[in-house]
Write an enzyme that holds these catalytic residues in place. Structure first.
Site, PDB file in Angstrom:
ATOM      1  N   THR A  73       8.120  -5.299  -0.869  1.00 56.46           N
ATOM      2  CA  THR A  73       9.170  -5.391  -1.964  1.00 56.46           C
ATOM      3  C   THR A  73      10.258  -5.451  -0.967  1.00 56.46           C
ATOM      4  O   THR A  73      11.603  -6.229  -0.924  1.00 56.46           O
ATOM      5  CB  THR A  73       9.404  -4.372  -3.006  1.00 56.46           C
ATOM      6  N   GLN A 191      -1.754  -9.822   0.075  1.00 56.39           N
ATOM      7  CA  GLN A 191      -3.030  -9.843  -0.321  1.00 56.39           C
ATOM      8  C   GLN A 191      -3.881 -10.288   0.716  1.00 56.39           C
ATOM      9  O   GLN A 191      -5.210 -10.473   0.492  1.00 56.39           O
ATOM     10  CB  GLN A 191      -3.171 -10.507  -1.703  1.00 56.39           C
ATOM     11  N   SER A 211       2.201  -5.451   3.296  1.00 49.47           N
ATOM     12  CA  SER A 211       2.267  -4.034   2.746  1.00 49.47           C
ATOM     13  C   SER A 211       1.113  -3.034   3.308  1.00 49.47           C
ATOM     14  O   SER A 211      -0.115  -3.622   3.122  1.00 49.47           O
ATOM     15  CB  SER A 211       2.473  -4.185   1.279  1.00 49.47           C
ATOM     16  N   GLY A 212       1.336  -2.240   3.652  1.00 46.09           N
ATOM     17  CA  GLY A 212       0.262  -1.278   4.272  1.00 46.09           C
ATOM     18  C   GLY A 212      -0.995  -0.953   3.126  1.00 46.09           C
ATOM     19  O   GLY A 212      -1.875  -0.766   3.329  1.00 46.09           O
ATOM     20  N   HIS A 213      -0.126  -0.363   1.868  1.00 49.08           N
ATOM     21  CA  HIS A 213      -1.023   0.331   1.097  1.00 49.08           C
ATOM     22  C   HIS A 213      -1.923  -0.838   0.192  1.00 49.08           C
ATOM     23  O   HIS A 213      -2.621  -0.121  -0.405  1.00 49.08           O
ATOM     24  CB  HIS A 213      -0.218   0.985  -0.127  1.00 49.08           C
ATOM     25  N   THR A 249      15.718   6.125  10.479  1.00 50.52           N
ATOM     26  CA  THR A 249      14.303   6.581  11.411  1.00 50.52           C
ATOM     27  C   THR A 249      13.197   6.177  10.869  1.00 50.52           C
ATOM     28  O   THR A 249      12.776   6.350   9.792  1.00 50.52           O
ATOM     29  CB  THR A 249      14.482   8.296  11.396  1.00 50.52           C
ATOM     30  N   CYS A 338       2.088  -3.326 -11.732  1.00 50.07           N
ATOM     31  CA  CYS A 338       3.251  -3.098 -12.138  1.00 50.07           C
ATOM     32  C   CYS A 338       3.313  -3.539 -13.612  1.00 50.07           C
ATOM     33  O   CYS A 338       4.251  -3.096 -14.422  1.00 50.07           O
ATOM     34  CB  CYS A 338       4.487  -4.228 -11.575  1.00 50.07           C
TER      35      CYS A 338
HETATM   36  N1  PLP Z   1       3.565  -9.212  -3.189  1.00 47.25           N
HETATM   37  C1  PLP Z   1       2.156  -8.905  -3.826  1.00 47.25           C
HETATM   38  C2  PLP Z   1       1.589 -10.179  -3.910  1.00 47.25           C
HETATM   39  C3  PLP Z   1       1.798  -7.958  -4.062  1.00 47.25           C
HETATM   40  O1  PLP Z   1       0.356  -7.577  -4.688  1.00 47.25           O
HETATM   41  C4  PLP Z   1       2.583  -6.579  -4.207  1.00 47.25           C
HETATM   42  C5  PLP Z   1       2.120  -5.388  -4.616  1.00 47.25           C
HETATM   43  O2  PLP Z   1       1.835  -5.320  -5.880  1.00 47.25           O
HETATM   44  C6  PLP Z   1       3.950  -6.564  -3.618  1.00 47.25           C
HETATM   45  C7  PLP Z   1       4.459  -8.101  -3.286  1.00 47.25           C
HETATM   46  C8  PLP Z   1       4.929  -5.666  -3.476  1.00 47.25           C
HETATM   47  O3  PLP Z   1       4.476  -4.655  -2.193  1.00 47.25           O
HETATM   48  P1  PLP Z   1       5.100  -3.289  -2.241  1.00 47.25           P
HETATM   49  O4  PLP Z   1       4.193  -2.420  -3.107  1.00 47.25           O
HETATM   50  O5  PLP Z   1       4.530  -2.846  -0.819  1.00 47.25           O
HETATM   51  O6  PLP Z   1       6.390  -3.284  -2.291  1.00 47.25           O
END
Ligand code: PLP
Length: 677
Positions: A73, A191, A211-213, A249, A338
């Protein structure tokens, strides 16, 4: 508690053990600030630089920028801000920049939201334009060709988070070249990471957030790639970290963990190959086909990530599927994480033009490239168990042999309700206040049970029930009384009977139906256990019912499930005493009252996939729709009742209803089974 099988990898993933170890090391041994010039700081800086070098190699960043940040994000904001600032400058310098900010119709919400936000804040006043996708979820490249001459920025994603659909990134790149488009191009690669090879500097992509998670690193760490020469404006300024590209930081534990994941990707042997993942998908799909007759996959396998299956099942809502999967310990999602908490159908599937029923029934099952044979086999076994429970509860594959339970059943809660009264012995029932939204469900249920509908009755003045009456094969009738025997007669239903009474309500005649055991061919007010009261208020029922008659309304928005003349107002919360029991309080209650009942108010298919009684108490299954039917029995011989469900929502409403009715010993298990583990 059933051990969990986590199949929601597109929402987030567990953390790779090597990543946890790396994060712990970073916190224990390498806790320096990479900006400090002493040795402790230098060690942290070495860790940071090493992680960046690896990411640069792995993603093919070339001479471009690669910065660590908090996640995608943030990366999306930075990319959009950078492109829009450059566009503003170019326009101020008199250049024609185009008029459109184009984004794929199935982008993650962060993209259109960021475009709208920065467009407004920077006063650019460009037009946001959705690029439509086809029924496979892939961008309409013809439409894009037409838009490109006017496009200032283009945002597409590499792979969709809800469906796994892979975009034709190469095709979009060809179009951008053919049209000699100067548009800035962001590709959301969230993804894609770990699922296929990326070579960013070789592409025309200007910005790529990660995104790491989503790939076994913790939440709060991400990366942004910016092509060499692409405009850049920092989103966060301050101490000048990350070469002044992203101040603050650094999240060194996150960087270390992400680096461990990238190392596993680089070295190979940890994550499954594409072919192995495709085999896993085939096995899951085969189990879904066996378990859920008529299942439809919402994205073609040849154009989607092998780790994502998005499917719908005729006759079942996403919520029903989610609930049964969750009860079986299988964590899936009904869309993106979300939006999973919201009831609205998926905009991604709507953009693909899937029929409404499929959008309303969609489930996303997604696993990660760390999945192994044993986990997939366990998942398949659980999926088939869910199918068996749904069949046993009558929600799928109705065949006329489904059990019929005596009593009152409610369809819908929190708004409009329909009511059914069943007689098991004669396999017959009566439908009261058939709401249009429940008609398909009612028809499927009575077909599945092989039930004869004796009557379809309405309470509202002047309502015409010809359509539902005919749909449910009621032989005769008119107006609001399809199947009603005679003007003042009783309708017999096993040992009980219904009596119709007309009440003058604001100059119109509204019907009320009393249900109870008749005495010598009559059903006096004192015998009415239930009254179906339509929209009448309790004060309009004077003399019609007794104080404990359960009042079943055509809408339970005000008084969930049912009420009575003796019931207290909903806001008063009913009789006193703590309603919510935590695990310790439940244990105490069960010790003091071994006769207490634990009431599982989840749907019967959720119950059937297996429930371990919280604290080992005696469990009965009473889905919320059967609550009003069951209450008179509890009232007749009260014992402590502890309602439970998955999260505590449904059980709280059930316990509150009983308390309002004056049942002092009604409780709910706080937080539900989710917290009772
Ligand atoms: N873009 C996509 C395709 C995603 O699946 C997600 C997370 O659901 C995001 C962006 C947002 O990622 P983050 O949770 O790292 O902000």
């Amino acid at each position: 508690m059933t051990p969990e099988i986590y199949l929601d990898g597109n929402a987030t993933s567990p953390v790779l053990p090597a990543a946890i170890a790396a994060a712990v090391r970073a916190m224990e041994d390498c806790y320096g600030n990479p900006s400090s010039s002493h040795s402790t700081g230098l060690q942290a800086k070495a860790l940071l630089d090493g992680a960046r070098r690896r990411a640069v190699r792995l993603l093919g960043v070339g001479q471009g920028r690669l910065m660590f940040n908090s996640g995608a994000t943030e990366g999306i904001q930075t990319a959009v801000l950078s492109a829009l600032c450059a566009l503003r400058e170019r326009r101020q310098a008199g250049e024609a920049i185009g008029t459109l900010l184009v984004y794929g119709a199935t982008e993650h919400k962060a993209v259109p939201e960021a475009l709208a936000h920065w467009n407004r804040l920077l006063g650019l006043d460009l037009e946001l334009r959705k690029l439509q996708v086809d029924s496979d979820g892939r961008h309409d490249l013809q439409a894009l060709r037409a838009l490109l001459p006017h496009t200032a920025m283009l945002c597409t994603m590499a792979a969709n988070n809800e469906t796994g659909v892979l975009s034709d990134i190469a095709g979009i790149e060809v179009l951008l070249d053919e049209c000699a488009s100067p548009a800035y191009w962001m590709v959301d690669c969230v993804q894609a990471l770990g699922k296929f090879r990326l070579s960013l500097a070789r592409s025309r992509i200007d910005y790529a957030p990660f995104s790491g998670h989503k790939l076994y690193a913790p939440k709060g760490i991400g990366m942004l790639y910016v092509r060499e020469g692409a405009p850049f404006t920092p989103l966060i300024v301050g101490g000048g970290q990350e070469a002044a590209q992203r101040s603050g930081t650094e999240n060194m534990a996150g960087v270390a963990a992400l680096d461990a994941v990238l190392a596993a990707l680089e070295q190979g042997g940890v994550f499954r190959s594409h072919d192995a993942l495709c085999t896993f998908r085939e096995r899951l799909a085969a189990s879904l086909r066996r378990a859920l007759p008529g299942v439809v996959f919402n994205a073609a396998f040849e154009h989607s990530l092998p780790t994502t299956l998005n499917f719908s099942v005729p006759g079942l809502s996403s919520k029903e599927l989610m609930d049964v999967f969750d009860a079986a310990g299988v964590r899936v999602s009904s869309g993106s994480a979300c939006s999973a908490a919201k009831a609205a159908p998926s905009y991604v599937l709507q953009a693909m033009g899937v029929p409404d029923w499929r959008a309303a029934s969609a489930i996303r099952l997604s696993f990660g490239p760390l999945a192994d044979e044993a986990a997939i086999a366990r998942a398949c076994e659980r999926i088939e168990r869910c199918g068996a429970a749904l069949r046993a509860s009558g929600l799928i594959a109705p065949d006329g042999s489904l059990p019929v339970q005596d009593g009152v059943q409610q369809l819908g809660s929190g708004g409009a309700c329909s009511w059914l009264v069943h007689d098991a012995a004669s396999r017959s029932c009566v439908v009261i206040d058939p709401q249009p939204e429940f008609m398909d469900r009612i028809a499927a249920q009575v077909r599945g049970q092989g039930c004869t509908v004796l009557a379809v009755l309405g309470t509202a003045p002047g309502v015409d029930l010809a359509a539902p009456g005919r749909a449910l094969n009621v032989a005769y009738g008119a107006g609001d009384t399809f199947g009603w025997p005679a003007a003042d007669g009783l309708l017999a239903l096993g040992g009980q009977a219904l009596r119709r009474v007309l009440v003058d309500a604001d100059g119109a005649q509204q019907a009320v139906y009393l249900l109870g055991r008749p005495d010598a061919g009559a059903l006096p007010q004192s015998a009415a256990r239930h009254a179906f009261i339509g929209t009448l208020a309790p004060r309009q029922l004077d003399g019609l019912v007794h104080g404990d008659t359960l009042l079943c309304a055509a809408s339970d928005a005000q008084q969930p499930f049912c009420s009575s003349l003796h019931a207290s107002a909903p806001e008063s919360g009913g009789s006193q005493g703590e309603l919510h029991l935590d695990a310790a309080a439940l244990q105490g209650l069960l010790r003091a009252h071994p006769d207490a009942l634990l009431v599982d108010v989840r749907e019967s298919h959720e119950h059937l996939v297996g429930v371990q009684a919280p604290q080992g108490g005696k469990v009965v299954s009473v889905p919320l729709g059967q609550l009003a039917g069951q209450i008179p029995e509890w009232m007749a011989a009260p014992v402590p009742l502890v309602f439970f469900c998955r999260s505590g929502n449904r059980s709280t409403r059930a316990a509150q209803c009983l308390r309002r009715l004056g049942y002092a010993q009604a409780y709910d298990l706080a937080g539900g089974l989710a917290l009772a583990a």
